[in-house]
Structures are given as structure tokens and as C-alpha cells.
Scaffold this motif. Structure first.
Motif, PDB file in Angstrom:
ATOM      1  N   ASP A 130      32.416  -1.859 -22.018  1.00 25.13           N
ATOM      2  CA  ASP A 130      31.400  -1.159 -22.819  1.00 25.13           C
ATOM      3  C   ASP A 130      30.095  -1.950 -22.857  1.00 25.13           C
ATOM      4  O   ASP A 130      29.008  -1.367 -22.784  1.00 25.13           O
ATOM      5  CB  ASP A 130      31.905  -0.934 -24.241  1.00 25.13           C
ATOM      6  CG  ASP A 130      33.023   0.090 -24.318  1.00 25.13           C
ATOM      7  OD1 ASP A 130      33.119   0.928 -23.400  1.00 25.13           O
ATOM      8  OD2 ASP A 130      33.793   0.043 -25.292  1.00 25.13           O
ATOM      9  N   ILE A 131      30.216  -3.259 -22.948  1.00 19.56           N
ATOM     10  CA  ILE A 131      29.021  -4.100 -22.959  1.00 19.56           C
ATOM     11  C   ILE A 131      28.286  -3.997 -21.627  1.00 19.56           C
ATOM     12  O   ILE A 131      27.053  -3.886 -21.595  1.00 19.56           O
ATOM     13  CB  ILE A 131      29.396  -5.560 -23.290  1.00 19.56           C
ATOM     14  CG1 ILE A 131      29.939  -5.638 -24.717  1.00 19.56           C
ATOM     15  CG2 ILE A 131      28.207  -6.496 -23.101  1.00 19.56           C
ATOM     16  CD1 ILE A 131      30.546  -6.964 -25.083  1.00 19.56           C
ATOM     17  N   VAL A 132      29.032  -4.014 -20.519  1.00 18.76           N
ATOM     18  CA  VAL A 132      28.422  -3.884 -19.193  1.00 18.76           C
ATOM     19  C   VAL A 132      27.720  -2.532 -19.067  1.00 18.76           C
ATOM     20  O   VAL A 132      26.599  -2.445 -18.551  1.00 18.76           O
ATOM     21  CB  VAL A 132      29.480  -4.073 -18.081  1.00 18.76           C
ATOM     22  CG1 VAL A 132      28.919  -3.693 -16.721  1.00 18.76           C
ATOM     23  CG2 VAL A 132      29.989  -5.497 -18.065  1.00 18.76           C
ATOM     24  N   ILE A 133      28.362  -1.480 -19.551  1.00 22.09           N
ATOM     25  CA  ILE A 133      27.773  -0.136 -19.469  1.00 22.09           C
ATOM     26  C   ILE A 133      26.489  -0.065 -20.279  1.00 22.09           C
ATOM     27  O   ILE A 133      25.459   0.423 -19.805  1.00 22.09           O
ATOM     28  CB  ILE A 133      28.788   0.925 -19.940  1.00 22.09           C
ATOM     29  CG1 ILE A 133      29.938   1.029 -18.942  1.00 22.09           C
ATOM     30  CG2 ILE A 133      28.110   2.283 -20.122  1.00 22.09           C
ATOM     31  CD1 ILE A 133      31.115   1.843 -19.433  1.00 22.09           C
ATOM     32  N   VAL A 178      26.204   0.245 -14.730  1.00 22.53           N
ATOM     33  CA  VAL A 178      26.820   1.373 -15.436  1.00 22.53           C
ATOM     34  C   VAL A 178      27.988   1.922 -14.623  1.00 22.53           C
ATOM     35  O   VAL A 178      29.082   2.151 -15.163  1.00 22.53           O
ATOM     36  CB  VAL A 178      25.778   2.486 -15.709  1.00 22.53           C
ATOM     37  CG1 VAL A 178      26.444   3.756 -16.195  1.00 22.53           C
ATOM     38  CG2 VAL A 178      24.761   1.997 -16.738  1.00 22.53           C
ATOM     39  N   VAL A 179      27.786   2.132 -13.344  1.00 19.94           N
ATOM     40  CA  VAL A 179      28.845   2.691 -12.497  1.00 19.94           C
ATOM     41  C   VAL A 179      30.036   1.738 -12.419  1.00 19.94           C
ATOM     42  O   VAL A 179      31.194   2.153 -12.543  1.00 19.94           O
ATOM     43  CB  VAL A 179      28.292   3.013 -11.090  1.00 19.94           C
ATOM     44  CG1 VAL A 179      29.415   3.349 -10.132  1.00 19.94           C
ATOM     45  CG2 VAL A 179      27.298   4.171 -11.165  1.00 19.94           C
ATOM     46  N   LEU A 187      35.569   0.352 -13.801  1.00 19.15           N
ATOM     47  CA  LEU A 187      36.549  -0.643 -14.235  1.00 19.15           C
ATOM     48  C   LEU A 187      37.175  -0.303 -15.583  1.00 19.15           C
ATOM     49  O   LEU A 187      38.265  -0.790 -15.891  1.00 19.15           O
ATOM     50  CB  LEU A 187      35.882  -2.022 -14.299  1.00 19.15           C
ATOM     51  CG  LEU A 187      35.454  -2.610 -12.946  1.00 19.15           C
ATOM     52  CD1 LEU A 187      34.739  -3.925 -13.174  1.00 19.15           C
ATOM     53  CD2 LEU A 187      36.650  -2.797 -12.041  1.00 19.15           C
ATOM     54  N   ALA A 188      36.514   0.518 -16.372  1.00 15.96           N
ATOM     55  CA  ALA A 188      37.052   0.869 -17.685  1.00 15.96           C
ATOM     56  C   ALA A 188      38.231   1.848 -17.557  1.00 15.96           C
ATOM     57  O   ALA A 188      39.083   1.903 -18.443  1.00 15.96           O
ATOM     58  CB  ALA A 188      35.971   1.492 -18.550  1.00 15.96           C
ATOM     59  N   ASN A 189      38.267   2.586 -16.457  1.00 19.17           N
ATOM     60  CA  ASN A 189      39.344   3.574 -16.299  1.00 19.17           C
ATOM     61  C   ASN A 189      40.516   3.013 -15.583  1.00 19.17           C
ATOM     62  O   ASN A 189      40.794   2.405 -14.806  1.00 19.17           O
ATOM     63  CB  ASN A 189      38.840   4.809 -15.572  1.00 19.17           C
ATOM     64  CG  ASN A 189      37.883   5.588 -16.456  1.00 19.17           C
ATOM     65  OD1 ASN A 189      38.034   5.580 -17.667  1.00 19.17           O
ATOM     66  ND2 ASN A 189      36.926   6.224 -15.854  1.00 19.17           N
TER      67      ASN A 189
END
Length: 75
Positions: free
Chosen positions: A5-8, A67-68, A73-75
């Protein structure tokens, strides 16, 4: 809130900063054309605008990549 979330959000912020820089470049070129500068002054201003434009474009690209990557990586 995890690291993805921080990276996004950091990527989104960087993209918005880059977009702001691109809009500044558009406004500056529009203003320079309307001001009726001579060719030497116009070229000097455009050299600065091109440098800012390239930096803003680079920031936008890096932000969108973050963002991408964060979403993948979050999924």
C-alpha cells in the motif's frame, strides 16, 4: 497498511507530481509564445522547459511503475 500500500500511494504521489510538472511546462510554453519574446530569449526559456519536462515525464513513469508493481505484488 502494508508495504505494498505504501508503494502504491508513493507511486501515485510521484505520478501526480510528474503530471503537475508537465502541466507547468504546458502553461510556461503557452505563456512564452504569447509574450512575444525574441528568438534568443525564447530558446533559453525552452531549454529550461525541456529539462523540467523530461524530469516530470521520468517521475510520472517511475510513479506509474511503482503503482503497477505494488498492485501486482499485493495480489
Amino acid at each position: 497498511m502494508d508495504i505494498f500500500d505504501i508503494v502504491i500511494w508513493c507511486g501515485a504521489l510521484l505520478t501526480l507530481l510528474g503530471l503537475t510538472g508537465i502541466l507547468w511546462c504546458i502553461f510556461t510554453v503557452w505563456q512564452a509564445r504569447r509574450s512575444g519574446l525574441d528568438e534568443v530569449q525564447f530558446r533559453a526559456r525552452m531549454q529550461r522547459v525541456v529539462a523540467v519536462n523530461m524530469a516530470a515525464l521520468g517521475a510520472s513513469v517511475i510513479g506509474l511503475m511503482a503503482v503497477v508493481i505494488g498492485i501486482m505484488l499485493a495480489n
